[in-house]
Scaffold this motif. Sequence first.
Motif, mmCIF file in Angstrom:
data_model
loop_
_atom_site.group_PDB
_atom_site.id
_atom_site.type_symbol
_atom_site.label_atom_id
_atom_site.label_comp_id
_atom_site.label_asym_id
_atom_site.label_seq_id
_atom_site.Cartn_x
_atom_site.Cartn_y
_atom_site.Cartn_z
ATOM 1 N N LYS A 35 6.745 15.637 8.700
ATOM 2 C CA LYS A 35 6.916 15.363 10.135
ATOM 3 C C LYS A 35 7.255 13.901 10.369
ATOM 4 C CE LYS A 35 3.809 18.981 11.863
ATOM 5 N NZ LYS A 35 2.563 19.260 12.639
ATOM 6 N N LEU A 36 6.545 13.008 9.678
ATOM 7 C CA LEU A 36 6.795 11.584 9.864
ATOM 8 C C LEU A 36 8.183 11.188 9.361
ATOM 9 C CD1 LEU A 36 3.293 10.187 8.820
ATOM 10 C CD2 LEU A 36 4.332 10.050 11.092
ATOM 11 N N ARG A 37 8.642 11.816 8.288
ATOM 12 C CA ARG A 37 9.988 11.511 7.784
ATOM 13 C C ARG A 37 11.049 11.911 8.793
ATOM 14 N NH1 ARG A 37 10.490 13.417 1.583
ATOM 15 N NH2 ARG A 37 12.558 12.540 1.897
ATOM 16 N N THR A 38 10.787 12.988 9.521
ATOM 17 C CA THR A 38 11.717 13.403 10.562
ATOM 18 C C THR A 38 11.795 12.350 11.666
ATOM 19 O OG1 THR A 38 11.236 15.736 10.129
ATOM 20 C CG2 THR A 38 12.230 15.203 12.258
ATOM 21 N N TYR A 39 10.636 11.831 12.082
ATOM 22 C CA TYR A 39 10.602 10.795 13.122
ATOM 23 C C TYR A 39 11.271 9.500 12.662
ATOM 24 C CZ TYR A 39 7.157 13.566 15.749
ATOM 25 O OH TYR A 39 6.524 14.554 16.470
ATOM 26 N N LEU A 40 11.176 9.208 11.370
ATOM 27 C CA LEU A 40 11.688 7.938 10.852
ATOM 28 C C LEU A 40 13.139 8.030 10.380
ATOM 29 C CD1 LEU A 40 8.550 6.920 8.749
ATOM 30 C CD2 LEU A 40 9.356 5.776 10.825
ATOM 31 N N ALA A 41 13.723 9.211 10.418
ATOM 32 C CA ALA A 41 15.083 9.406 9.928
ATOM 33 C C ALA A 41 16.053 8.458 10.633
ATOM 34 C CB ALA A 41 15.517 10.855 10.140
ATOM 35 N N GLY A 42 16.866 7.757 9.853
ATOM 36 C CA GLY A 42 17.869 6.854 10.417
ATOM 37 C C GLY A 42 17.361 5.472 10.763
ATOM 38 N N LYS A 43 16.067 5.251 10.663
ATOM 39 C CA LYS A 43 15.504 3.935 10.999
ATOM 40 C C LYS A 43 15.542 3.013 9.772
ATOM 41 C CE LYS A 43 12.309 5.680 14.554
ATOM 42 N NZ LYS A 43 12.838 4.923 15.699
ATOM 43 N N VAL A 65 -1.979 5.335 -0.439
ATOM 44 C CA VAL A 65 -1.230 4.671 0.627
ATOM 45 C C VAL A 65 0.163 4.255 0.145
ATOM 46 C CG1 VAL A 65 -1.149 2.639 2.114
ATOM 47 C CG2 VAL A 65 -3.281 3.905 1.865
ATOM 48 N N ALA A 66 0.244 3.610 -1.015
ATOM 49 C CA ALA A 66 1.550 3.159 -1.502
ATOM 50 C C ALA A 66 2.480 4.345 -1.734
ATOM 51 C CB ALA A 66 1.380 2.352 -2.785
ATOM 52 N N ALA A 67 1.957 5.381 -2.373
ATOM 53 C CA ALA A 67 2.773 6.573 -2.636
ATOM 54 C C ALA A 67 3.226 7.207 -1.329
ATOM 55 C CB ALA A 67 1.981 7.569 -3.470
ATOM 56 N N GLY A 68 2.313 7.288 -0.354
ATOM 57 C CA GLY A 68 2.645 7.904 0.927
ATOM 58 C C GLY A 68 3.692 7.131 1.699
ATOM 59 N N LEU A 69 3.549 5.810 1.778
ATOM 60 C CA LEU A 69 4.527 5.005 2.513
ATOM 61 C C LEU A 69 5.898 5.056 1.836
ATOM 62 C CD1 LEU A 69 2.409 1.876 3.522
ATOM 63 C CD2 LEU A 69 3.200 3.717 5.016
ATOM 64 N N ARG A 70 5.910 5.087 0.522
ATOM 65 C CA ARG A 70 7.196 5.195 -0.180
ATOM 66 C C ARG A 70 7.869 6.534 0.102
ATOM 67 N NH1 ARG A 70 4.680 2.587 -5.593
ATOM 68 N NH2 ARG A 70 5.168 0.390 -5.172
ATOM 69 N N GLN A 71 7.067 7.591 0.194
ATOM 70 C CA GLN A 71 7.640 8.897 0.533
ATOM 71 C C GLN A 71 8.260 8.891 1.926
ATOM 72 O OE1 GLN A 71 3.983 11.294 -0.803
ATOM 73 N NE2 GLN A 71 5.649 12.761 -1.075
ATOM 74 N N LEU A 72 7.730 8.047 2.798
ATOM 75 C CA LEU A 72 8.280 7.945 4.154
ATOM 76 C C LEU A 72 9.539 7.087 4.203
ATOM 77 C CD1 LEU A 72 5.053 7.474 6.330
ATOM 78 C CD2 LEU A 72 6.252 9.582 5.743
ATOM 79 N N GLY A 73 9.841 6.377 3.120
ATOM 80 C CA GLY A 73 11.043 5.558 3.081
ATOM 81 C C GLY A 73 10.812 4.063 3.065
ATOM 82 N N PHE A 74 9.548 3.626 3.128
ATOM 83 C CA PHE A 74 9.255 2.200 3.058
ATOM 84 C C PHE A 74 9.506 1.682 1.636
ATOM 85 C CE2 PHE A 74 6.898 3.356 6.801
ATOM 86 C CZ PHE A 74 6.871 2.225 7.595
ATOM 87 N N THR A 75 9.992 0.457 1.542
ATOM 88 C CA THR A 75 10.047 -0.232 0.253
ATOM 89 C C THR A 75 8.755 -1.006 0.113
ATOM 90 O OG1 THR A 75 12.456 -0.439 0.377
ATOM 91 C CG2 THR A 75 11.302 -1.891 -1.161
ATOM 92 N N LEU A 76 7.955 -0.629 -0.874
ATOM 93 C CA LEU A 76 6.595 -1.177 -0.998
ATOM 94 C C LEU A 76 6.390 -1.712 -2.409
ATOM 95 C CD1 LEU A 76 4.358 -1.038 1.269
ATOM 96 C CD2 LEU A 76 3.205 0.573 -0.210
ATOM 97 N N HIS A 77 5.912 -2.950 -2.492
ATOM 98 C CA HIS A 77 5.676 -3.575 -3.788
ATOM 99 C C HIS A 77 4.195 -3.876 -3.971
ATOM 100 C CE1 HIS A 77 9.980 -4.171 -4.458
ATOM 101 N NE2 HIS A 77 10.068 -4.613 -3.211
ATOM 102 N N LEU A 106 3.502 1.269 10.196
ATOM 103 C CA LEU A 106 4.045 2.607 10.421
ATOM 104 C C LEU A 106 4.245 2.869 11.910
ATOM 105 C CD1 LEU A 106 4.889 5.440 9.596
ATOM 106 C CD2 LEU A 106 2.476 6.038 9.363
ATOM 107 N N ASP A 107 3.269 2.529 12.709
ATOM 108 C CA ASP A 107 3.361 2.717 14.169
ATOM 109 C C ASP A 107 4.545 1.950 14.739
ATOM 110 O OD1 ASP A 107 2.361 3.389 16.862
ATOM 111 O OD2 ASP A 107 1.782 1.264 16.954
ATOM 112 N N GLU A 108 4.737 0.725 14.275
ATOM 113 C CA GLU A 108 5.854 -0.094 14.762
ATOM 114 C C GLU A 108 7.187 0.526 14.361
ATOM 115 O OE1 GLU A 108 7.089 -4.349 13.278
ATOM 116 O OE2 GLU A 108 5.517 -4.581 14.791
ATOM 117 N N ALA A 109 7.263 1.049 13.142
ATOM 118 C CA ALA A 109 8.498 1.671 12.684
ATOM 119 C C ALA A 109 8.822 2.933 13.495
ATOM 120 C CB ALA A 109 8.385 2.021 11.204
ATOM 121 N N LEU A 110 7.778 3.644 13.884
ATOM 122 C CA LEU A 110 7.990 4.859 14.685
ATOM 123 C C LEU A 110 8.472 4.529 16.090
ATOM 124 C CD1 LEU A 110 4.814 6.864 13.570
ATOM 125 C CD2 LEU A 110 7.190 7.549 13.178
#
Length: 411
Positions: A288-296, A323-335, A406-410
């Motif tokens: 669901k979150l990936r759908t909201y973040l699509a194109g951002k 958390v790191a795995a989850g944010l990466r699945q959403l499309g964030f670049t996380l180090h 995440l909230d800001e990106a949404l």
Amino acid sequence: MHTELTPELARDPEAQRAKQLIQACVHCGFCTATCPSYQVLGNELDSPRGRIYLVKQLLEGQAGAADSAQAHLDTCLTCRACETTCPSGVQYGQIADIGRHLAEHRAAPRPSGARWQRWLLARGLTSPLFAPALALGRLARPLLPAALKAKLPPRRSPGRVPQAVHARRVLLLEGCVQPAMSPNIHAATVRVLDRLGVQCIPVSGCCGALKSHLGDREGGHADMRALTERAGARLGQAEAILSNASGCGVMVKDYGRELGSPLAAQVARATRDLGEYLFDPEAGFIDKLRTYLAGKTLPVLAYHPPCTLQHGQKLKADTPGGVAAGLRQLGFTLHLPADSHLCCGSAGTYSVLQPAVAGELRARKLATLKAAGGAASVGVASSNIGCISHLHEDGGLPVRHWIEWLDEALG
């Protein structure tokens, strides 16, 4: 490690528990490799192995053991990285907490200034007066010494908080410090979950960690019982209890052992870290979150996993549901920094009581976080208010809870 209790302590359940836990330690020294205080101070007695031996001496009634145990347990961050490293499964965190409590009642009285400082931290941070006091401190920020300014990161306005009613509900632990220091963390949590059709029911109150880690076991248990009653009374309305501060979450998850009541055990079993809930592969929230973040365009972030999350709750950043795995699945670049397993130096009130060690660990962590993200990094994400406020740096990369990013990106 064999321990002989004194006749007095042989009747003490805490001492009996510590004796049992200490027996698992084989004194191998693996823990010294991942102990932050040992790396800074270089003293064997400021390592988990050394502190366990001091608690053993305290339990056996050796002369001066209480004073020595207290002094070296004071330098311990209780990050529990040693538990992750230990091949024998020694539960060092429990040994340290019991040792602190016993030493506090048996060591020579602390200097009056130290006693007042610890009392103010234990009572002040958990008091309803903390929020107005913090607000006054922010107003006077330009006049404060540099050491105090560093403890006052800018307040992020919470903005709109949805009031929608949903069929799915969770209890959200508010905590004692976070609402005053960073109210936007709760607001962002509510907004993100609202998008996913989950309603947050707030539960106020301190988890008891602050007082417990300062050696006030009785005060800590009183806070635990109060929060257990508040959360327990509303358990039937929700599918889970969520904590977006990992320092609180690790404490509440341990209520069953700490309090020993059926309701406390029920509250502990129902408690989940926010990332553990949101990024559960079976929950369906990620799609669901990936759908909201699509194109951002999503930010490049460095992530600091708190010790209370990775060592205390055993929730690794890069594992499924982390958390790191989850944010990466959403499309964030996380180090992750090279020393992601090590403490940043916050550790609740530690940064106030042990500023030299905390400051050195903070400097090391900020350096590795900046190196991890590189020139493209927009900021730093973490999962605990203590780490976030400690790592805040004027003029440096912004440090926020990952749910705020995440909230800001949404949007």
